[in-house]
Write a protein that holds these residues in place. Structure first.
Motif, short mmCIF file in Angstrom:
data_model
loop_
_atom_site.label_atom_id
_atom_site.label_comp_id
_atom_site.label_asym_id
_atom_site.label_seq_id
_atom_site.Cartn_x
_atom_site.Cartn_y
_atom_site.Cartn_z
N LYS A 251 0.89 -1.17 0.09
CA LYS A 251 -0.10 0.02 -0.08
C LYS A 251 0.83 1.24 0.01
CE LYS A 251 -3.67 -2.39 2.45
NZ LYS A 251 -4.24 -2.91 3.66
N LYS A 252 1.01 1.91 -1.00
CA LYS A 252 2.09 2.95 -1.33
C LYS A 252 1.46 4.36 -1.69
CE LYS A 252 5.25 -0.51 -3.13
NZ LYS A 252 6.33 -0.70 -3.95
N THR A 253 2.00 5.34 -1.59
CA THR A 253 1.91 6.81 -1.89
C THR A 253 2.06 6.68 -3.42
OG1 THR A 253 4.12 7.45 -1.73
CG2 THR A 253 2.55 7.54 0.12
N PRO A 254 1.44 7.59 -4.27
CA PRO A 254 1.68 7.80 -5.74
C PRO A 254 3.54 7.64 -6.06
CG PRO A 254 -0.07 9.04 -5.19
CD PRO A 254 0.27 8.43 -4.04
N GLU A 255 4.07 8.71 -4.96
CA GLU A 255 5.45 8.75 -5.42
C GLU A 255 6.23 7.45 -5.27
OE1 GLU A 255 3.63 12.43 -3.81
OE2 GLU A 255 3.41 10.65 -3.34
N GLN A 256 5.75 6.54 -4.22
CA GLN A 256 6.32 5.41 -4.05
C GLN A 256 5.92 4.32 -5.09
OE1 GLN A 256 4.44 4.52 -0.35
NE2 GLN A 256 6.56 5.24 0.82
N GLY A 257 4.49 4.47 -5.80
CA GLY A 257 4.22 3.63 -6.77
C GLY A 257 5.03 3.77 -7.98
N ALA A 258 5.35 5.27 -8.17
CA ALA A 258 6.01 5.42 -9.38
C ALA A 258 7.67 4.97 -9.36
CB ALA A 258 5.96 7.08 -9.79
N ALA A 259 8.01 4.53 -8.34
CA ALA A 259 9.25 4.16 -8.00
C ALA A 259 9.88 3.23 -8.80
CB ALA A 259 9.83 4.06 -6.74
N THR A 260 9.28 2.14 -8.79
CA THR A 260 9.80 1.02 -9.68
C THR A 260 9.79 1.19 -11.34
OG1 THR A 260 8.77 -0.56 -8.08
CG2 THR A 260 9.69 -1.75 -10.09
N ALA A 261 8.88 1.89 -11.66
CA ALA A 261 8.86 1.95 -13.11
C ALA A 261 10.35 3.09 -13.65
CB ALA A 261 7.68 2.85 -13.74
N VAL A 262 10.39 4.20 -12.61
CA VAL A 262 11.39 4.91 -12.93
C VAL A 262 12.92 4.42 -12.81
CG1 VAL A 262 12.49 7.18 -12.13
CG2 VAL A 262 10.20 7.10 -12.36
N TRP A 263 12.93 3.51 -11.64
CA TRP A 263 14.11 2.50 -11.59
C TRP A 263 14.21 1.46 -12.68
CZ3 TRP A 263 14.62 -2.84 -10.73
CH2 TRP A 263 15.96 -3.46 -10.43
N CYS A 264 13.16 1.16 -13.07
CA CYS A 264 13.37 -0.09 -14.42
C CYS A 264 14.05 0.92 -15.54
CB CYS A 264 12.30 -0.68 -14.55
SG CYS A 264 11.80 -1.98 -13.63
N ALA A 265 13.49 2.08 -15.66
CA ALA A 265 13.72 2.82 -16.93
C ALA A 265 15.12 3.63 -16.89
CB ALA A 265 12.84 4.15 -17.01
N THR A 266 15.76 3.67 -15.67
CA THR A 266 16.93 4.47 -15.66
C THR A 266 18.16 3.85 -14.92
OG1 THR A 266 16.35 5.55 -13.39
CG2 THR A 266 15.56 6.54 -15.69
N SER A 267 17.83 2.82 -14.23
CA SER A 267 19.18 2.22 -13.27
C SER A 267 20.23 1.53 -14.30
CB SER A 267 18.62 1.15 -12.34
OG SER A 267 19.45 0.56 -11.45
N ASP A 280 8.73 -3.41 -6.29
CA ASP A 280 9.43 -2.81 -5.03
C ASP A 280 11.06 -2.26 -5.23
OD1 ASP A 280 7.19 -2.94 -3.41
OD2 ASP A 280 7.84 -5.00 -2.82
N CYS A 281 11.07 -1.85 -6.47
CA CYS A 281 12.40 -1.29 -7.04
C CYS A 281 13.35 -2.50 -7.22
CB CYS A 281 12.92 -0.35 -6.35
SG CYS A 281 11.73 1.21 -6.26
N ASP A 282 13.03 -3.70 -7.52
CA ASP A 282 14.02 -4.66 -7.91
C ASP A 282 13.34 -5.61 -8.50
OD1 ASP A 282 16.32 -6.64 -7.56
OD2 ASP A 282 16.19 -6.35 -5.34
N ILE A 283 14.15 -6.72 -9.42
CA ILE A 283 13.59 -7.69 -10.03
C ILE A 283 12.69 -8.70 -9.13
CG2 ILE A 283 13.87 -9.82 -11.32
CD1 ILE A 283 16.50 -8.07 -12.46
N ALA A 284 11.58 -8.82 -9.38
CA ALA A 284 10.58 -9.82 -8.42
C ALA A 284 10.89 -11.23 -8.31
CB ALA A 284 9.17 -9.69 -8.64
N ARG A 285 10.60 -11.96 -7.23
CA ARG A 285 10.86 -13.33 -7.13
C ARG A 285 9.91 -14.12 -8.04
NH1 ARG A 285 9.03 -16.69 -3.21
NH2 ARG A 285 7.67 -15.07 -2.29
N ALA A 286 10.47 -15.21 -8.46
CA ALA A 286 9.43 -16.03 -9.30
C ALA A 286 8.87 -16.91 -8.44
CB ALA A 286 10.23 -17.08 -10.28
N LEU A 287 7.40 -17.09 -8.36
CA LEU A 287 6.48 -17.78 -7.71
C LEU A 287 6.63 -19.31 -8.45
CD1 LEU A 287 3.81 -15.45 -6.54
CD2 LEU A 287 5.80 -16.34 -5.20
#
Length: 324
Positions: A251-267, A280-287
């Motif tokens: 459960k996030k704020t919009p600023e936190q919600g935008a973080a993963t897309a921005v990280w993927c686009a620029t990291s 969550d600003c990382d590659i997710a775990r495979a279930l």
């Protein structure tokens, strides 16, 4: 070798914001497109890219609303576009290509969620059309500029909603089966993730990498089609009607919600990688299975390269768009 669907220890986490992950990144001279960039997490995504010096294009179905929302960012380039209208997608793409030879980042952020059954002019179910097919066509039309950028990244906004359904390749537009708004949403979000898998497979040989993203649960206008009972059950708001912010529990704020897309686009940590689902600003775990009850991680249906290839072929057939 494909990128492993496993965390890499990015140094960021669920509470990180777009401002956190863009810090130290220089996008001066770079060109970016963000769909849905005038509300919710899209607006915060635009704000982050612009703060790093990028020139940002935002397509808008409602230009007046977009102009008001972006009033403190007058240099953002606004143009009309409706993801349910193929002709408007082509016009927007033509405008971007006329303005720049290079497109460094494309964030396919706009979307709809759990709306009653409706269709675009072609008869395609609206969630599948707006969330996936429209973005598929847009990406294909912008491909020349993405390819020329020699290092472009395409980000597809998926969701943990992919847990609700896979792709029904026999009836993706609910022509035969009974319509369920949440099944349709799940199918569309699975499609967003599979789109990134297929696009990355095609694009990595041309310098274009793709990622899909779960932004987190954010109280935005997407909930407008939910009943009050559904909103209450989701525990998005407290008793006073204020959004509950609990990043560790999605459960996030919009600023936190935008973080993963921005990280993927620029990291820089993702250089040479692609085709993975991130959260969550990382590659997710495979279930391990599609029927997992976990809210974190990604199910096999959303990373299956065979399904991704089938979806790509279906999308070409339904839109008439393709990548040269």
């Amino acid at each position: 070798m494909s990128t492993q669907q496993a965390p890499i220890g990015s140094g960021f986490g669920p509470a990180s914001t777009a401002a956190d992950v863009i810090r130290g990144i220089d996008l001066t001279g770079k060109h970016v497109v963000v769909t849905g960039g005038y509300s919710g997490i899209g607006l915060e995504t635009v704000r982050a890219f612009r703060s790093a010096g990028a020139t940002v294009f935002v397509p808008a179905r409602d230009i007046a609303k977009a102009r008001e929302a972006l009033g403190d960012m007058p240099d953002v380039i606004l143009s009309g576009m409706d993801l349910l209208d193929p002709a408007s997608i082509d016009r927007f793409a033509e405008g971007v290509l006329a303005a720049t030879d290079l497109l460094h980042i494309l964030v396919n952020n706009a979307g709809v969620m759990a709306l009653p059954l409706s269709r675009d002019a072609r008869g395609y179910e609206s969630q599948f059309s707006a969330n996936h097919l429209g973005h598929f066509q847009l990406t294909c039309r912008l491909w020349p500029a993405l390819r020329r950028a020699n290092g472009a990244r395409v980000i597809a906004l998926s969701s943990y909603g992919h847990r609700r359904a896979g792709i029904d390749f026999h009836d993706p537009n609910f022509q035969v089966r009974e319509y369920d708004p949440w099944v349709a949403y799940g199918q569309a979000k699975t499609a967003n993730a599979l789109f990134a898998v297929a696009l990355d497979s095609i694009g990595k040989h041309q310098g274009v990498r793709a990622f899909s993203v779960h932004p987190g649960g954010i109280a935005t206008v997407l909930i407008r089609h939910m009943s009050q009972a559904q909103i209450d059950a989701s525990e998005v708001f407290d008793r006073e009607g204020r959004p509950i912010i609990d990043p560790q529990n999605n459960k996030k704020t919009p600023e936190q919600g935008a973080a993963t897309a921005v990280w993927c686009a620029t990291s820089p940590r993702l250089d040479g990688m692609g085709g993975v689902y991130c959260a969550d600003c990382d590659i997710a775990r495979a279930l391990p299975s599609d029927d997992s009850t976990e809210l974190h991680g990604v199910r096999p249906r959303a990373t299956d390269p065979v399904a991704a290839g089938r979806l790509w072929q279906l999308s070409e057939q339904l839109t008439g768009a393709s990548i040269d």
